[in-house]
Write a protein that holds these residues in place. Structure first.
Motif, PDB file in Angstrom:
ATOM      1  N   ILE A 260      19.112 -29.068 -41.550  1.00 19.67           N
ATOM      2  CA  ILE A 260      20.024 -30.198 -41.722  1.00 19.67           C
ATOM      3  C   ILE A 260      21.395 -29.815 -41.170  1.00 19.67           C
ATOM      4  CG2 ILE A 260      21.211 -31.669 -43.387  1.00 19.67           C
ATOM      5  CD1 ILE A 260      18.712 -31.451 -45.160  1.00 19.67           C
ATOM      6  N   GLN A 261      21.905 -30.615 -40.243  1.00 22.54           N
ATOM      7  CA  GLN A 261      23.219 -30.356 -39.650  1.00 22.54           C
ATOM      8  C   GLN A 261      24.274 -30.689 -40.716  1.00 22.54           C
ATOM      9  OE1 GLN A 261      26.255 -30.776 -38.713  1.00 22.54           O
ATOM     10  NE2 GLN A 261      26.321 -29.449 -36.954  1.00 22.54           N
ATOM     11  N   PRO A 262      24.999 -29.678 -41.228  1.00 19.54           N
ATOM     12  CA  PRO A 262      25.905 -29.916 -42.356  1.00 19.54           C
ATOM     13  C   PRO A 262      27.073 -30.853 -42.066  1.00 19.54           C
ATOM     14  CG  PRO A 262      26.138 -27.667 -41.538  1.00 19.54           C
ATOM     15  CD  PRO A 262      24.979 -28.288 -40.808  1.00 19.54           C
ATOM     16  N   GLU A 263      27.529 -30.939 -40.842  1.00 25.45           N
ATOM     17  CA  GLU A 263      28.629 -31.844 -40.508  1.00 25.45           C
ATOM     18  C   GLU A 263      28.162 -33.285 -40.342  1.00 25.45           C
ATOM     19  OE1 GLU A 263      30.639 -30.252 -37.089  1.00 25.45           O
ATOM     20  OE2 GLU A 263      30.913 -28.312 -38.048  1.00 25.45           O
ATOM     21  N   GLU A 264      26.881 -33.475 -40.094  1.00 24.17           N
ATOM     22  CA  GLU A 264      26.328 -34.820 -39.897  1.00 24.17           C
ATOM     23  C   GLU A 264      25.725 -35.404 -41.171  1.00 24.17           C
ATOM     24  OE1 GLU A 264      23.594 -34.468 -36.619  1.00 24.17           O
ATOM     25  OE2 GLU A 264      25.141 -33.746 -35.272  1.00 24.17           O
ATOM     26  N   CYS A 265      25.319 -34.554 -42.108  1.00 25.39           N
ATOM     27  CA  CYS A 265      24.685 -35.006 -43.352  1.00 25.39           C
ATOM     28  C   CYS A 265      25.703 -35.746 -44.218  1.00 25.39           C
ATOM     29  CB  CYS A 265      24.136 -33.805 -44.120  1.00 25.39           C
ATOM     30  SG  CYS A 265      23.371 -34.211 -45.714  1.00 25.39           S
TER      31      CYS A 265
ATOM     32  N   ALA B 121      21.204 -17.895 -49.397  1.00 34.96           N
ATOM     33  CA  ALA B 121      20.584 -17.364 -48.173  1.00 34.96           C
ATOM     34  C   ALA B 121      20.123 -18.496 -47.266  1.00 34.96           C
ATOM     35  CB  ALA B 121      19.409 -16.455 -48.517  1.00 34.96           C
ATOM     36  N   TRP B 122      19.569 -19.551 -47.847  1.00 31.79           N
ATOM     37  CA  TRP B 122      19.084 -20.669 -47.033  1.00 31.79           C
ATOM     38  C   TRP B 122      20.233 -21.564 -46.585  1.00 31.79           C
ATOM     39  CZ3 TRP B 122      14.917 -19.976 -44.557  1.00 31.79           C
ATOM     40  CH2 TRP B 122      13.961 -19.103 -45.080  1.00 31.79           C
ATOM     41  N   ALA B 123      21.286 -21.648 -47.380  1.00 37.35           N
ATOM     42  CA  ALA B 123      22.478 -22.392 -46.956  1.00 37.35           C
ATOM     43  C   ALA B 123      23.090 -21.709 -45.732  1.00 37.35           C
ATOM     44  CB  ALA B 123      23.497 -22.467 -48.093  1.00 37.35           C
ATOM     45  N   GLU B 124      23.163 -20.386 -45.753  1.00 42.90           N
ATOM     46  CA  GLU B 124      23.707 -19.636 -44.617  1.00 42.90           C
ATOM     47  C   GLU B 124      22.799 -19.766 -43.397  1.00 42.90           C
ATOM     48  OE1 GLU B 124      26.441 -17.737 -42.486  1.00 42.90           O
ATOM     49  OE2 GLU B 124      26.693 -18.361 -44.564  1.00 42.90           O
ATOM     50  N   ASP B 125      21.481 -19.703 -43.626  1.00 40.02           N
ATOM     51  CA  ASP B 125      20.526 -19.854 -42.527  1.00 40.02           C
ATOM     52  C   ASP B 125      20.680 -21.217 -41.858  1.00 40.02           C
ATOM     53  OD1 ASP B 125      17.975 -18.956 -41.098  1.00 40.02           O
ATOM     54  OD2 ASP B 125      17.322 -20.847 -42.002  1.00 40.02           O
ATOM     55  N   ASN B 126      20.860 -22.248 -42.676  1.00 43.98           N
ATOM     56  CA  ASN B 126      21.034 -23.591 -42.143  1.00 43.98           C
ATOM     57  C   ASN B 126      22.288 -23.675 -41.278  1.00 43.98           C
ATOM     58  OD1 ASN B 126      19.777 -26.391 -42.535  1.00 43.98           O
ATOM     59  ND2 ASN B 126      21.950 -26.774 -42.775  1.00 43.98           N
ATOM     60  N   LYS B 127      23.397 -23.082 -41.742  1.00 42.49           N
ATOM     61  CA  LYS B 127      24.636 -23.067 -40.961  1.00 42.49           C
ATOM     62  C   LYS B 127      24.435 -22.297 -39.657  1.00 42.49           C
ATOM     63  CE  LYS B 127      27.672 -23.131 -44.961  1.00 42.49           C
ATOM     64  NZ  LYS B 127      28.594 -22.317 -45.764  1.00 42.49           N
ATOM     65  N   THR B 128      23.730 -21.172 -39.735  1.00 38.45           N
ATOM     66  CA  THR B 128      23.484 -20.329 -38.560  1.00 38.45           C
ATOM     67  C   THR B 128      22.789 -21.089 -37.449  1.00 38.45           C
ATOM     68  OG1 THR B 128      23.394 -18.317 -39.889  1.00 38.45           O
ATOM     69  CG2 THR B 128      22.255 -18.248 -37.770  1.00 38.45           C
ATOM     70  N   PHE B 129      21.845 -21.957 -37.810  1.00 43.94           N
ATOM     71  CA  PHE B 129      21.096 -22.717 -36.808  1.00 43.94           C
ATOM     72  C   PHE B 129      22.020 -23.514 -35.891  1.00 43.94           C
ATOM     73  CE2 PHE B 129      18.513 -26.350 -35.349  1.00 43.94           C
ATOM     74  CZ  PHE B 129      17.426 -25.681 -34.821  1.00 43.94           C
TER      75      PHE B 129
ATOM     76  N   ILE C 203      14.097 -28.331 -30.919  1.00 45.43           N
ATOM     77  CA  ILE C 203      14.892 -27.249 -30.360  1.00 45.43           C
ATOM     78  C   ILE C 203      13.986 -26.112 -29.879  1.00 45.43           C
ATOM     79  CG2 ILE C 203      16.777 -25.614 -30.817  1.00 45.43           C
ATOM     80  CD1 ILE C 203      17.535 -28.661 -30.770  1.00 45.43           C
ATOM     81  N   GLY C 204      12.865 -25.919 -30.554  1.00 47.33           N
ATOM     82  CA  GLY C 204      11.870 -24.950 -30.091  1.00 47.33           C
ATOM     83  C   GLY C 204      12.156 -23.496 -30.417  1.00 47.33           C
ATOM     84  N   VAL C 205      13.135 -23.240 -31.282  1.00 43.75           N
ATOM     85  CA  VAL C 205      13.446 -21.875 -31.691  1.00 43.75           C
ATOM     86  C   VAL C 205      13.997 -21.939 -33.115  1.00 43.75           C
ATOM     87  CG1 VAL C 205      15.789 -21.899 -30.737  1.00 43.75           C
ATOM     88  CG2 VAL C 205      14.582 -19.728 -30.960  1.00 43.75           C
ATOM     89  N   ASP C 206      13.780 -20.874 -33.871  1.00 45.57           N
ATOM     90  CA  ASP C 206      14.290 -20.795 -35.232  1.00 45.57           C
ATOM     91  C   ASP C 206      15.348 -19.714 -35.341  1.00 45.57           C
ATOM     92  OD1 ASP C 206      12.698 -22.739 -36.712  1.00 45.57           O
ATOM     93  OD2 ASP C 206      10.988 -21.434 -36.340  1.00 45.57           O
ATOM     94  N   THR C 207      16.005 -19.686 -36.474  1.00 43.70           N
ATOM     95  CA  THR C 207      16.968 -18.629 -36.761  1.00 43.70           C
ATOM     96  C   THR C 207      16.214 -17.310 -36.937  1.00 43.70           C
ATOM     97  OG1 THR C 207      16.774 -19.017 -39.125  1.00 43.70           O
ATOM     98  CG2 THR C 207      18.538 -20.212 -37.956  1.00 43.70           C
ATOM     99  N   PRO C 208      16.893 -16.189 -36.817  1.00 38.56           N
ATOM    100  CA  PRO C 208      16.222 -14.906 -37.047  1.00 38.56           C
ATOM    101  C   PRO C 208      15.557 -14.801 -38.426  1.00 38.56           C
ATOM    102  CG  PRO C 208      18.271 -14.527 -35.887  1.00 38.56           C
ATOM    103  CD  PRO C 208      18.256 -15.989 -36.275  1.00 38.56           C
ATOM    104  N   LEU C 209      16.212 -15.333 -39.474  1.00 40.87           N
ATOM    105  CA  LEU C 209      15.617 -15.282 -40.809  1.00 40.87           C
ATOM    106  C   LEU C 209      14.255 -15.964 -40.825  1.00 40.87           C
ATOM    107  CD1 LEU C 209      15.730 -14.665 -43.883  1.00 40.87           C
ATOM    108  CD2 LEU C 209      16.914 -16.853 -44.145  1.00 40.87           C
ATOM    109  N   VAL C 210      14.179 -17.147 -40.270  1.00 38.31           N
ATOM    110  CA  VAL C 210      12.931 -17.903 -40.266  1.00 38.31           C
ATOM    111  C   VAL C 210      11.905 -17.249 -39.338  1.00 38.31           C
ATOM    112  CG1 VAL C 210      11.869 -20.121 -39.701  1.00 38.31           C
ATOM    113  CG2 VAL C 210      14.042 -20.038 -40.937  1.00 38.31           C
TER     114      VAL C 210
END
Length: 109
Positions: free
Chosen positions: A35-40, A64-72, A96-103
């Motif tokens: 979820i794009q935090p600035e658009e939500c 951890a998941w809040a940070e992962d979401n921002k990282t994306f 997008i076809g790619v995930d964050t390193p955590l995912v």
């Protein structure tokens, strides 16, 4: 703080949350949505539509998941030279076809 999608979404293909989002702020990585935090707008429409309860309200979000979401959106993803940022809607970008390193590491584990 915007809603966040956690690890329960990894490899979940339902996508009904995307269909109900009135501002098109749920983006598709390779194996997970973000979820794009600035658009939500924190309307909550996606919460009840998620079949695996992977979307959490701001107060119940694991850091951890809040940070992962921002990282994306804020950092360049693997194979990209610039951050995704705030594109203004997921329909315009497509998967997008790619995930964050955590995912990506979670998926391998």
């Amino acid at each position: 703080m915007a809603y966040v999608i956690n690890e329960k979404c990894i490899s979940e293909i339902d996508g009904s949350c995307v269909d109900v989002c009135p501002v098109d702020c749920i983006y598709e990585g390779l194996t997970k949505r973000y979820i794009q935090p600035e658009e939500c707008i924190e309307c909550g429409a996606c919460l009840t539509e998620c079949p695996v309860a992977a979307i959490t309200a701001p107060a119940g979000t694991d850091p951890a998941w809040a940070e992962d979401n921002k990282t994306f959106f804020a950092l360049p993803l693997p194979g990209r030279s610039t951050p995704l940022g705030s594109p203004g809607g997921a329909m315009g970008t497509g998967p997008i076809g790619v995930d964050t390193p955590l995912v990506a590491n979670w998926s391998r584990g």
